[in-house]
Design an enzyme around this catalytic site. Structure first.
Site, PDB file in Angstrom:
ATOM      1  N   ALA A  97       0.850  -1.190   0.000  1.00 51.50           N
ATOM      2  CA  ALA A  97       0.000   0.000   0.000  1.00 51.50           C
ATOM      3  C   ALA A  97       0.882   1.234   0.000  1.00 51.50           C
ATOM      4  CB  ALA A  97      -0.926   0.004   1.211  1.00 51.50           C
ATOM      5  N   ASP A  98       0.342   2.330  -0.512  1.00 50.97           N
ATOM      6  CA  ASP A  98       1.070   3.596  -0.526  1.00 50.97           C
ATOM      7  C   ASP A  98       0.749   4.450   0.687  1.00 50.97           C
ATOM      8  OD1 ASP A  98       2.332   3.269  -3.177  1.00 50.97           O
ATOM      9  OD2 ASP A  98       0.262   3.290  -3.870  1.00 50.97           O
ATOM     10  N   GLY A 109      -1.954   2.288  -5.847  1.00 49.90           N
ATOM     11  CA  GLY A 109      -1.863   2.679  -7.240  1.00 49.90           C
ATOM     12  C   GLY A 109      -0.622   3.448  -7.603  1.00 49.90           C
ATOM     13  N   GLU A 117      -5.427  -4.602  -8.878  1.00 50.29           N
ATOM     14  CA  GLU A 117      -5.257  -4.861  -7.446  1.00 50.29           C
ATOM     15  C   GLU A 117      -6.598  -4.859  -6.723  1.00 50.29           C
ATOM     16  OE1 GLU A 117      -0.759  -3.067  -6.720  1.00 50.29           O
ATOM     17  OE2 GLU A 117      -2.486  -1.730  -6.609  1.00 50.29           O
TER      18      GLU A 117
END
Length: 239
Positions: A97-98, A109, A117
């Site tokens: 995850a960002d 993303g 995803e």
């Protein structure tokens, strides 16, 4: 103190081994494999546990060309979500995850694979996220940009609609390529920021309702088990 790269390896190994111990990864299961610099070490650890005989009969679905190539190179059997062996349903997806907020809502993303995803995550019985300490935020939308995958012909209309929702958007440009990033689905990415935190669940629905939006990088409909590596060598597990 562990570097960011060392944290990614630590959390990947810890997550895979813990999920095996908890019986959330077991022989014969169907696993979605995420994309990016934290997800790939988890793919490598999964391959190691296959090679040492701990796991057999694993069927994987990759979320990008990058992950598909990497998994195949490591000897993991890769299928399409539509294949009969998978039948559109996964036992587990493990991904990076960002951004992660205190409620385990996510922004994903950064690698432009958000649509695939989300398809794998939202069609999985269980969902696990691996991350280093830099991915933890008190809120979402103001620090790491929210990726939105769009149909190219709708770019301006979507930018206008997102501006009405308070976002400033930038078309993502390619690296070592002239022009915009093109996703594995043949679309483009808008990266969006807000001056103030937003409600990610509400914004996920609002953005996805816009004509021409393929998918948003807010992940709020399925809360994962989250593994977060710390600089001191510990791993926090949020459920």
């Amino acid at each position: 103190m562990l570097s960011q790269s060392e944290q990614k390896i630590l959390v990947a190994n810890t997550a895979i081994d813990t999920l095996i111990e908890e019986k959330k990864i077991f022989s014969g299961m169907k696993i979605g494999l995420g994309t990016g610099s934290t997800a790939l070490p988890a793919v490598k650890r999964l391959a190691e546990r296959i090679q040492d005989g701990t796991l057999t009969g694993i069927k994987a679905v990759a979320t990008s060309f990058q992950t598909e190539n990497y998994a195949k190179d490591l000897g993991i059997s890769v299928f399409d979500l539509n294949d009969r062996e998978i039948n559109g349903q996964l036992d587990l997806t493990i991904d990076g995850a960002d951004s992660i907020d205190p409620d385990c809502n996510l922004i994903k993303g950064g690698g432009a694979a958000l649509t695939r995803e989300k398809i794998t995550a939202y069609n999985s019985k269980n969902y696990a996220i691996v991350a280093d300490s830099s991915k933890v935020y008190p809120d979402l939308g103001t620090k790491f940009p929210l990726p939105v995958e769009i149909i190219p012909m709708a770019r301006v209309s979507i930018q206008n609609a997102l501006a009405e929702l308070g976002a400033t958007c930038t078309l993502r440009e390619g690296v070592k390529k002239c022009g915009p990033v093109i996703t594995d689905n043949g679309n483009q990415i808008l990266d969006c920021l807000w001056k103030s935190p937003v409600n990610p669940a509400e914004m996920e629905d609002k953005i996805n309702s816009l004509p021409g939006v393929v998918e948003t990088g807010f992940f709020t409909k399925k809360h994962p088990q989250v593994f977060i590596a710390k600089e001191d060598g510990s791993v926090e597990i949020r459920k």
